[in-house]
Design an enzyme around this catalytic site. Structure first.
Site, PDB file in Angstrom:
ATOM      1  N   GLN A  62      -4.272  41.822 -45.466  1.00  0.00           N
ATOM      2  CA  GLN A  62      -4.642  40.401 -45.352  1.00  0.00           C
ATOM      3  C   GLN A  62      -3.522  39.531 -45.895  1.00  0.00           C
ATOM      4  O   GLN A  62      -2.913  39.865 -46.912  1.00  0.00           O
ATOM      5  CB  GLN A  62      -5.920  40.120 -46.147  1.00  0.00           C
ATOM      6  CG  GLN A  62      -7.173  40.734 -45.537  1.00  0.00           C
ATOM      7  CD  GLN A  62      -8.390  40.423 -46.389  1.00  0.00           C
ATOM      8  OE1 GLN A  62      -8.702  39.255 -46.644  1.00  0.00           O
ATOM      9  NE2 GLN A  62      -9.071  41.458 -46.845  1.00  0.00           N
TER      10      GLN A  62
HETATM   11  P1  GTP Z   1      -6.980  46.044 -44.356  1.00  0.00           P
HETATM   12  O1  GTP Z   1      -7.451  46.939 -45.448  1.00  0.00           O
HETATM   13  O2  GTP Z   1      -7.797  44.803 -44.217  1.00  0.00           O
HETATM   14  O3  GTP Z   1      -5.519  45.739 -44.442  1.00  0.00           O
HETATM   15  O4  GTP Z   1      -7.192  46.837 -42.951  1.00  0.00           O
HETATM   16  P2  GTP Z   1      -6.750  48.336 -42.582  1.00  0.00           P
HETATM   17  O5  GTP Z   1      -5.402  48.305 -41.937  1.00  0.00           O
HETATM   18  O6  GTP Z   1      -6.921  49.238 -43.743  1.00  0.00           O
HETATM   19  O7  GTP Z   1      -7.773  48.711 -41.417  1.00  0.00           O
HETATM   20  P3  GTP Z   1      -9.068  49.656 -41.530  1.00  0.00           P
HETATM   21  O8  GTP Z   1      -8.667  51.072 -41.727  1.00  0.00           O
HETATM   22  O9  GTP Z   1     -10.009  49.046 -42.484  1.00  0.00           O
HETATM   23  O10 GTP Z   1      -9.618  49.553 -40.041  1.00  0.00           O
HETATM   24  C1  GTP Z   1      -9.969  48.313 -39.450  1.00  0.00           C
HETATM   25  C2  GTP Z   1     -10.927  48.546 -38.300  1.00  0.00           C
HETATM   26  O11 GTP Z   1     -10.258  49.230 -37.236  1.00  0.00           O
HETATM   27  C3  GTP Z   1     -12.120  49.424 -38.676  1.00  0.00           C
HETATM   28  O12 GTP Z   1     -13.255  48.919 -38.013  1.00  0.00           O
HETATM   29  C4  GTP Z   1     -11.753  50.784 -38.125  1.00  0.00           C
HETATM   30  O13 GTP Z   1     -12.859  51.569 -37.783  1.00  0.00           O
HETATM   31  C5  GTP Z   1     -10.974  50.402 -36.882  1.00  0.00           C
HETATM   32  N1  GTP Z   1     -10.000  51.421 -36.473  1.00  0.00           N
HETATM   33  C6  GTP Z   1      -9.097  52.072 -37.234  1.00  0.00           C
HETATM   34  N2  GTP Z   1      -8.367  52.931 -36.500  1.00  0.00           N
HETATM   35  C7  GTP Z   1      -8.820  52.831 -35.239  1.00  0.00           C
HETATM   36  C8  GTP Z   1      -8.452  53.469 -33.991  1.00  0.00           C
HETATM   37  O14 GTP Z   1      -7.554  54.318 -33.892  1.00  0.00           O
HETATM   38  N3  GTP Z   1      -9.159  53.069 -32.893  1.00  0.00           N
HETATM   39  C9  GTP Z   1     -10.139  52.138 -32.938  1.00  0.00           C
HETATM   40  N4  GTP Z   1     -10.765  51.830 -31.805  1.00  0.00           N
HETATM   41  N5  GTP Z   1     -10.500  51.511 -34.070  1.00  0.00           N
HETATM   42  C10 GTP Z   1      -9.851  51.867 -35.206  1.00  0.00           C
END
Ligand code: GTP
Ligand code: MG
Length: 171
Positions: A62
């Site tokens: 974020q």
């Molecule tokens: P922050 O902690 O806010 O920086 O986000 P992040 O990069 O850690 O992302 P996070 O792992 O929380 O995933 C964000 C969303 O994307 C979640 O709803 C996951 O389920 C989804 N997501 C993660 N990887 C994939 C993927 O390969 N495919 C799909 N369709 N969704 C995914």
């Protein structure tokens, strides 16, 4: 037996790109979270490959937390940078953050491996990893080993290829 060599990894990329989902998949099954929530600040996670023991700083993507990233550059030995391959609108923002990272004084002069995951390949309109690497101008990275893997973090696809690449460099 021998203790595994320890490697500190910094996991970066925009919010919602899938960083926490990727790291969660790499952890031992019995320590995996059932539900992934947006990261606040950062979390420290650990996982092992056959020859290495990884400590990962899983940072929040974020915008309000991105200023935390730079405090962890010095102590990191490799970077995992995650991109949402379906997020065409924010690819330019991802590139800006990557360029800022690569030009930072604590990163610029170091031969630090950067592993890119072009994540969410399962999305209908996902860009290929080749397209993502073109949009991010990865061919301009001359002073660091880098590698890009297409991944689907929900299914865990493409992740091992990335870890194998890191391991081969760090052994
Ligand atoms: P922050 O902690 O806010 O920086 O986000 P992040 O990069 O850690 O992302 P996070 O792992 O929380 O995933 C964000 C969303 O994307 C979640 O709803 C996951 O389920 C989804 N997501 C993660 N990887 C994939 C993927 O390969 N495919 C799909 N369709 N969704 C995914
Ligand atoms: Mg997260």
């Amino acid at each position: 037996g021998l203790r595994k060599k320890e490697v500190n990894i910094l996991c970066l990329g925009l919010d919602n790109s899938g960083k926490t989902t990727i790291i969660n998949q790499l952890k031992p099954a019995n320590t995996q979270a059932q539900e992934i929530v947006p990261t606040i600040g950062f979390n420290i996670e650990k996982f092992k490959s056959s020859s290495l023991s990884f400590t990962v700083f899983d940072m929040s993507g974020q915008s309000r937390y991105r200023n935390l990233w730079e405090h962890y550059y010095k102590e990191s030995q490799a970077i995992i940078f995650v991109i949402d391959s379906g997020d065409k609108l924010r690819m330019v923002v991802a590139k800006e953050e990557l360029d800022t990272l690569l030009s930072h004084q604590d990163i610029r002069s170091r031969r630090m491996p950067v592993l890119f995951f072009a994540n969410k390949t399962d999305l209908q309109d996902a860009m290929s990893s080749v397209k993502v690497s073109q949009l991010l101008c990865l061919e301009n990275i001359k002073d660091k080993p880098w590698h890009i893997c297409a991944s689907n973090a929900i299914k865990g696809e493409g992740l091992q290829e990335g870890v194998d690449w890191l391991q081969a460099l760090k052994k």
